[in-house]
Every structure is written in structure tokens, then in C-alpha cells.
Design a protein around this motif. Structure first.
Motif, PDB file in Angstrom:
ATOM      1  N   PHE A 451       0.827  -1.204   0.000  1.00  0.00           N
ATOM      2  CA  PHE A 451       0.000   0.000   0.000  1.00  0.00           C
ATOM      3  C   PHE A 451       0.867   1.263   0.000  1.00  0.00           C
ATOM      4  CE2 PHE A 451      -3.873  -2.411   1.269  1.00  0.00           C
ATOM      5  CZ  PHE A 451      -4.760  -1.816   0.370  1.00  0.00           C
ATOM      6  N   ILE A 452       1.972   1.240   0.721  1.00  0.00           N
ATOM      7  CA  ILE A 452       2.878   2.392   0.710  1.00  0.00           C
ATOM      8  C   ILE A 452       3.452   2.592  -0.689  1.00  0.00           C
ATOM      9  CG2 ILE A 452       5.092   3.260   1.570  1.00  0.00           C
ATOM     10  CD1 ILE A 452       4.404   1.930   4.266  1.00  0.00           C
ATOM     11  N   LYS A 453       3.854   1.504  -1.333  1.00  0.00           N
ATOM     12  CA  LYS A 453       4.363   1.600  -2.701  1.00  0.00           C
ATOM     13  C   LYS A 453       3.307   2.165  -3.642  1.00  0.00           C
ATOM     14  CE  LYS A 453       7.713  -2.219  -2.485  1.00  0.00           C
ATOM     15  NZ  LYS A 453       8.077  -3.548  -3.058  1.00  0.00           N
ATOM     16  N   MET A 454       2.073   1.674  -3.514  1.00  0.00           N
ATOM     17  CA  MET A 454       0.994   2.194  -4.368  1.00  0.00           C
ATOM     18  C   MET A 454       0.858   3.700  -4.202  1.00  0.00           C
ATOM     19  SD  MET A 454      -2.033  -0.573  -3.675  1.00  0.00           S
ATOM     20  CE  MET A 454      -1.543  -2.140  -2.960  1.00  0.00           C
ATOM     21  N   ASP A 455       0.871   4.143  -2.952  1.00  0.00           N
ATOM     22  CA  ASP A 455       0.698   5.571  -2.696  1.00  0.00           C
ATOM     23  C   ASP A 455       1.824   6.389  -3.318  1.00  0.00           C
ATOM     24  OD1 ASP A 455      -0.760   7.721  -0.878  1.00  0.00           O
ATOM     25  OD2 ASP A 455       1.406   8.008  -0.660  1.00  0.00           O
ATOM     26  N   LEU A 456       3.050   5.938  -3.156  1.00  0.00           N
ATOM     27  CA  LEU A 456       4.183   6.688  -3.705  1.00  0.00           C
ATOM     28  C   LEU A 456       4.139   6.726  -5.228  1.00  0.00           C
ATOM     29  CD1 LEU A 456       7.042   5.428  -1.355  1.00  0.00           C
ATOM     30  CD2 LEU A 456       5.858   7.638  -1.276  1.00  0.00           C
ATOM     31  N   MET A 457       3.723   5.632  -5.848  1.00  0.00           N
ATOM     32  CA  MET A 457       3.607   5.635  -7.310  1.00  0.00           C
ATOM     33  C   MET A 457       2.496   6.578  -7.769  1.00  0.00           C
ATOM     34  SD  MET A 457       4.337   1.722  -8.609  1.00  0.00           S
ATOM     35  CE  MET A 457       3.667   0.799  -7.215  1.00  0.00           C
ATOM     36  N   ILE A 458       1.379   6.551  -7.066  1.00  0.00           N
ATOM     37  CA  ILE A 458       0.278   7.462  -7.405  1.00  0.00           C
ATOM     38  C   ILE A 458       0.737   8.910  -7.284  1.00  0.00           C
ATOM     39  CG2 ILE A 458      -1.938   8.344  -6.545  1.00  0.00           C
ATOM     40  CD1 ILE A 458      -2.624   5.401  -5.835  1.00  0.00           C
ATOM     41  N   ASP A 459       1.451   9.211  -6.217  1.00  0.00           N
ATOM     42  CA  ASP A 459       1.854  10.589  -5.968  1.00  0.00           C
ATOM     43  C   ASP A 459       2.892  11.086  -6.969  1.00  0.00           C
ATOM     44  OD1 ASP A 459       1.156  12.725  -4.186  1.00  0.00           O
ATOM     45  OD2 ASP A 459       3.198  12.644  -3.372  1.00  0.00           O
ATOM     46  N   SER A 460       3.547  10.156  -7.646  1.00  0.00           N
ATOM     47  CA  SER A 460       4.564  10.556  -8.631  1.00  0.00           C
ATOM     48  C   SER A 460       3.962  10.866 -10.000  1.00  0.00           C
ATOM     49  CB  SER A 460       5.609   9.441  -8.780  1.00  0.00           C
ATOM     50  OG  SER A 460       5.056   8.315  -9.444  1.00  0.00           O
ATOM     51  N   LEU A 461       2.694  10.532 -10.189  1.00  0.00           N
ATOM     52  CA  LEU A 461       2.044  10.706 -11.489  1.00  0.00           C
ATOM     53  C   LEU A 461       1.183  11.965 -11.507  1.00  0.00           C
ATOM     54  CD1 LEU A 461       0.812   7.037 -12.066  1.00  0.00           C
ATOM     55  CD2 LEU A 461       2.852   8.102 -13.051  1.00  0.00           C
ATOM     56  N   THR A 462       0.960  12.480 -12.701  1.00  0.00           N
ATOM     57  CA  THR A 462       0.004  13.577 -12.838  1.00  0.00           C
ATOM     58  C   THR A 462      -1.414  13.011 -12.841  1.00  0.00           C
ATOM     59  OG1 THR A 462      -0.087  13.480 -15.250  1.00  0.00           O
ATOM     60  CG2 THR A 462       1.672  14.837 -14.259  1.00  0.00           C
ATOM     61  N   ALA A 463      -2.391  13.891 -12.611  1.00  0.00           N
ATOM     62  CA  ALA A 463      -3.783  13.457 -12.655  1.00  0.00           C
ATOM     63  C   ALA A 463      -4.127  12.883 -14.021  1.00  0.00           C
ATOM     64  CB  ALA A 463      -4.704  14.629 -12.314  1.00  0.00           C
ATOM     65  N   GLN A 464      -3.559  13.461 -15.078  1.00  0.00           N
ATOM     66  CA  GLN A 464      -3.821  12.976 -16.427  1.00  0.00           C
ATOM     67  C   GLN A 464      -3.247  11.580 -16.619  1.00  0.00           C
ATOM     68  OE1 GLN A 464      -2.620  16.076 -15.700  1.00  0.00           O
ATOM     69  NE2 GLN A 464      -4.644  17.050 -16.036  1.00  0.00           N
ATOM     70  N   GLU A 465      -2.078  11.341 -16.045  1.00  0.00           N
ATOM     71  CA  GLU A 465      -1.473  10.011 -16.165  1.00  0.00           C
ATOM     72  C   GLU A 465      -2.269   8.970 -15.380  1.00  0.00           C
ATOM     73  OE1 GLU A 465       3.261  11.057 -16.777  1.00  0.00           O
ATOM     74  OE2 GLU A 465       2.378  11.193 -14.769  1.00  0.00           O
ATOM     75  N   ILE A 466      -2.788   9.366 -14.238  1.00  0.00           N
ATOM     76  CA  ILE A 466      -3.625   8.435 -13.460  1.00  0.00           C
ATOM     77  C   ILE A 466      -4.904   8.112 -14.226  1.00  0.00           C
ATOM     78  CG2 ILE A 466      -5.012   8.175 -11.355  1.00  0.00           C
ATOM     79  CD1 ILE A 466      -2.884   9.952  -9.965  1.00  0.00           C
ATOM     80  N   GLY A 467      -5.526   9.136 -14.769  1.00  0.00           N
ATOM     81  CA  GLY A 467      -6.709   8.948 -15.604  1.00  0.00           C
ATOM     82  C   GLY A 467      -7.996   8.907 -14.812  1.00  0.00           C
ATOM     83  N   PRO A 468      -9.117   8.932 -15.531  1.00  0.00           N
ATOM     84  CA  PRO A 468     -10.423   8.908 -14.876  1.00  0.00           C
ATOM     85  C   PRO A 468     -10.819   7.501 -14.451  1.00  0.00           C
ATOM     86  CG  PRO A 468     -10.720   8.956 -17.236  1.00  0.00           C
ATOM     87  CD  PRO A 468      -9.231   9.071 -16.994  1.00  0.00           C
ATOM     88  N   CYS A 469     -11.806   7.438 -13.592  1.00  0.00           N
ATOM     89  CA  CYS A 469     -12.343   6.154 -13.139  1.00  0.00           C
ATOM     90  C   CYS A 469     -13.107   5.485 -14.282  1.00  0.00           C
ATOM     91  CB  CYS A 469     -13.269   6.401 -11.948  1.00  0.00           C
ATOM     92  SG  CYS A 469     -13.684   4.933 -11.017  1.00  0.00           S
TER      93      CYS A 469
END
Length: 505
Positions: A451-469
Motif C-alpha cells: 500500500f505504501i508503494k501504491m501511494d508513492l507511485m500514485i503521488d509521482s504521477l500527474t492526474a492525467q497520467e492516473i486517468g479517470p475512473c
């Protein structure tokens, strides 16, 4: 990605934390045990120098204090063990209620024959509902090829779908209801706190296992009398609370929501708050890009009182989301939640009923069912599993308006989420050992690091890179439709026949 957990946590510390949680008692919504657990969690966060914020609530709380079933026939009087009380069913006086038993062969319609009697109803294990109705697998798993069972079953599914409608029994004039588990291992259903999704029913009801239930059925068919005792308390103004804390990010405007719930039945349900303490401790001194909001909600075990459709559905987090839109909806002056993590049910060993009918440990890891909000979140989840020693997982997409666990409100609000919602058969069991024989601290540790890894990866991306639901899928296979239609026709035919026999016209 290397995560240094030195001075953060370890399997040994997580084991102690879970034992500490157990020491408070069974943490059902609004109980003293839950309130003390919340107090403990908040104190741990305060010790890290972080402020917490609270939403206090009051609601009507029911709690069983004593249960007993005694059957009386012409030859003998004997006690029948009760597996568990039916939550929020009803109460009896201290002396119980005594009445003739009647076997309700067609639940719901059959209650018409239960006036002034104690209804006995069998609850068959749910085995006809194809998994495709509730789950859409993303075709990715570890190990490769792992699939969910073809049909949705188990005590939780059975109690949620096949439960007897107690309010119909009450309307028919029944004095009480004895529910008999059918088709599920007796050891597996002992102490199950199910179902927990109903409001107060106003009629006392209990669960009896299959073996003991067979004797109850035999006596009911003979017209024997029984005394059912279900004492309890009702607190019209029980106290509970949801709370949260915030880790500020370096940039303004966006947030990540990490959530779980604090009410539960045993060491697995719910140990998510323990993992979140470790996440907060690790992340609090890291240079986070986004504001992180850690939400500890109440009400998962009292959903009729703690849900709000405006906040995304039927889970307890929906009430918090409704009250705190400024943390996630992205409107003027509000933060925009670009992702969410839902942390539930960690460290589960696999316990199933084997081919010999014995309920035992059948695997090291219970299937880690994980909802992922879109392809990027799915990629992030599987990337976080690298270097895991214990992993047995597959991912899902919200499907046919169904999404289990506290990640559902995030998904319904359009927040791409990664939501762990492992579903062992023991999830809702209340027992003397808190189901610790089914818990693996090393697995919980690995999942917490993931879960910590997931959070750090999410925080390294832009909102556009994460994308919509992605939103819900709606897929129905031909076989699923055929199987379900056949079963519905069969049930409808049986009910119609029963109605014809009973009604005077």
C-alpha cells in the motif's frame, strides 16, 4: 521500489498491534470496545504530532446479551445450541417466549402459517448465483490464471442474499424465528454476525447450525413447543464517530484519500486501521506532492444508519464523503481527489471446507480480491507486488452496480481506487480467539508495504497520467442469463404453487 520500514513497523509489531486491537473486545458499531479502539488510534496519530478531526454520531444500537433455545416435547426437554443471534432482529423478556414451532417450507409466503408460533426456516447456501453477476475480473492475476469460483457462495453471500425476511414474519404474527444454516460447514458458521445490513426488525431471531438444526426441524414437524430467549439492550442514542487526519502536500488543489473502518468482529475485520497507522508513520516525513487524507469511518456494521447516496452509495464512507466534499469533489476552492486507497482485511490465511467436509486451513493466502479503478491503477497495484513472498491475487472492476467494501463510495464518486477487500469465510465471526489462527502477520506486513508503494507511485504521477475512473461494467454471459433465468422460474413456480395452496381464492 525499496521501502525502508526500519522504525516504522514489522511483522512482530503488527502482530502486537492486532493483539492490542483485540484486547478492546468485539468492536461492533457504537460499543465501548469500538470507542476505546478509536481513542487508541487517535492517540497514536497524536503521538506522531498530527492533528485529528472528528464527526460524532448517534444512532439506535442493538446488542444481544443472552440467548437460549429450549425445545419441549412429550418425552423430554432439551437445549439446542445457538450458533449466533440474528443482528438487530429483536428481543424477548428474560423468561423468553414459549410457543409451538412450525416449519416454514417456503420462507416469506410460508410465514402465513406461523401466526402466534415460532417459525423455523432453512436458509440454503447461496449456490445458484453466477459470479459473473457480481464480479468482472480484469483478466490479470498472480498466479496467472487464478479465477474466482464459478458461483458466488459462502456465509456472507448466503446471509446477504438468502436471509429470511423477518419483517414479513412479524407482519404474519410470528413470535420468533429460528434460522437453520443449510449446506455450510457447522464450524464455519459458528459465531457469524450476519446479516449486518438490515435495520431493526422487531422480532427475535437466531441462527442454528445444520446438525443441530436437523433436530429442530424434526421437532417442528411434530408440532413441539420451544422457548426462545434473546435478551438484549437497545441504546437509542449510542455514540460513535468517524475521524480523519491530513498530511499536507507541496502542491495545492489535489488529494489522495486513504480509507478504512474502525468497527469489526475479529482480528481481520477490521485491521485496516493498524496498517494505516504504519502508512501515516512512513509518509508523514516524506515530501508528498498531494494532500493525503486518512479516513477512519464508523458504521460499516450499521449501514442502515451510516450511508448516503449523495456520497457514493451504501458503504459507510459515503456518509463522510457527503459531509466533506471540500476534500475531494474539485469544485471551486475544493481539493480534487485524483485517487484513493481502501485498506481492509489484511493478513488472511485461506480456510475452506475441504473435500472431506472439514473446515481447515487450505492455503497460505486467502485470495486477495482487489478492485482497481482503471488500467493505470491496475498497473500500479501489480507493480507494488514485486518482491512479495506471499501473494495470491486478482483484480476486479466495479460491475453491474456492485462493488464490495469501503472502496465503493470512492469508485461511485469517480475517484480511481485500489481497494483490497479479501473475503474469507471467517470475516464476520465473533469468537473467543478473535480468529487469530486465521491471521498471518507477515502477510499483513507485505500488504502494508504494498500500500505504501501504491501511494508513492500514485503521488509521482500527474492526474492525467492516473486517468479517470472506469465506471461500472455491465456484462452478462449467455450461460449466466440462462442459469439465473432457470432458477428464477423454478423459485417463482414453487412460490406460486404455495400461494395457491394457502390463499382462499
Amino acid at each position: 521500489m525499496e521501502i525502508d520500514m526500519t522504525n516504522i513497523t514489522s511483522p512482530e509489531l503488527l502482530q502486537k498491534e492486532v493483539e492490542k486491537m483485540n484486547s478492546f473486545g468485539v468492536r461492533l458499531t457504537g460499543t465501548k470496545a469500538q470507542r476505546n479502539f478509536i481513542k487508541y488510534l487517535k492517540s497514536r496519530i497524536h503521538d506522531m504530532g498530527i492533528e485529528t478531526f472528528s464527526d460524532p454520531s448517534r444512532f439506535m444500537r442493538w446488542e444481544e446479551t443472552n440467548k437460549k433455545l429450549v425445545i419441549k416435547d412429550l418425552d423430554e426437554e432439551f437445549e439446542v445450541p445457538i450458533s449466533s443471534a440474528f443482528p438487530y432482529s429483536g428481543r424477548t423478556p428474560a423468561e423468553g417466549i414459549t410457543a409451538q414451532m412450525t416449519l416454514v417450507k417456503e420462507k416469506h409466503v410460508g410465514y402465513l402459517n406461523a401466526t402466534d408460533k415460532i417459525a423455523v426456516v432453512e436458509v440454503d447456501e447461496l449456490d445458484f448465483l453466477p459470479s459473473e453477476i457480481a464480479f468482472n475480473e480484469r483478466e490479470r492475476s498472480i498466479p496467472e490464471g487464478l479465477k474466482l469460483p464459478s458461483h458466488y457462495s459462502g456465509p456472507v453471500a448466503t446471509a446477504f442474499v438468502n436471509f429470511p425476511f423477518l419483517k414479513i414474519a412479524k407482519l404474519a404474527g410470528a413470535k420468533g424465528v429460528i434460522c437453520i444454516w443449510k449446506g455450510i460447514n457447522d464450524d464455519c458458521i459458528e459465531g457469524q454476525y450476519l446479516p449486518f445490513i438490515l435495520d431493526y426488525q422487531g422480532i427475535p431471531a437466531v441462527w442454528v447450525n445444520s446438525k443441530n438444526g436437523q433436530k429442530v426441524i424434526e421437532e417442528a414437524e411434530k408440532g413441539a413447543f420451544a422457548t426462545l430467549t434473546l435478551e438484549g439492550i437497545i441504546d437509542e442514542y449510542a455514540k460513535t464517530e468517524s475521524f480523519w487526519c491530513v498530511l499536507d502536500g507541496e502542491e495545492e488543489g489535489e488529494s489522495v484519500i486513504i480509507n478504512t473502518h474502525t468497527d469489526g468482529t475479529n482480528c481481520i475485520e477490521e485491521n485496516g486501521p493498524i496498517a494505516m497507522l504504519a502508512m501515516i508513520k512512513y509518509l508523514k516525513d516524506k515530501p508528498l506532492k498531494r494532500t493525503h487524507i486518512f479516513v477512519f469511518v464508523t458504521g460499516h456494521f450499521r449501514l442502515p444508519n451510516f450511508k448516503n447516496i449523495d456520497g457514493g452509495g451504501v458503504q459507510a464512507t459515503s456518509k463522510w464523503l457527503t459531509a466533506h466534499r471540500s476534500h475531494w469533489d474539485g469544485k471551486e476552492g475544493h481539493l480534487k481527489a485524483v485517487a484513493g486507497l481502501s485498506v481492509e482485511h489484511l493478513g488472511c490465511k485461506m480456510w475452506k471446507t475441504d473435500e472431506n467436509g472439514e473446515y481447515r486451513q487450505t492455503g497460505d493466502v486467502e485470495t486477495e480480491i482487489v478492485y482497481t479503478g482503471n488500467k493505470m491503477m491496475d498497473d500500479i497495484y501489480f507493480k507494488s507486488l514485486e518482491d512479495r513472498k506471499k501473494v495470491y491475487t486478482l483484480t476486479l472492476r466495479g460491475h453491474n452496480l456492485l462493488h464490495f467494501g469501503e472502496g465503493q463510495p470512492l469508485f461511485n464518486c469517480g475517484i480511481p481506487e485500489i481497494a483490497l477487500v479479501t473475503a474469507p469465510d471467517c470475516l464476520c465471526v465473533i469468537s473467543d480467539n478473535n480468529e487469530m489462527d486465521k491471521f498471518d502477520a507477515e502477510l499483513m506486513y507485505e500488504q502494508t508495504v504494498s500500500f505504501i508503494k501504491m501511494d508513492l507511485m500514485i503521488d509521482s504521477l500527474t492526474a492525467q497520467e492516473i486517468g479517470p475512473c472506469d465506471g461500472y461494467s455491465a456484462i452478462a454471459t449467455k450461460k449466466m442469463v440462462e442459469d439465473s433465468t432457470a432458477k428464477i422460474k423454478e423459485v417463482a413456480s414453487e412460490v406460486a404453487s404455495k400461494v395457491k395452496d394457502i390463499l382462499p381464492f
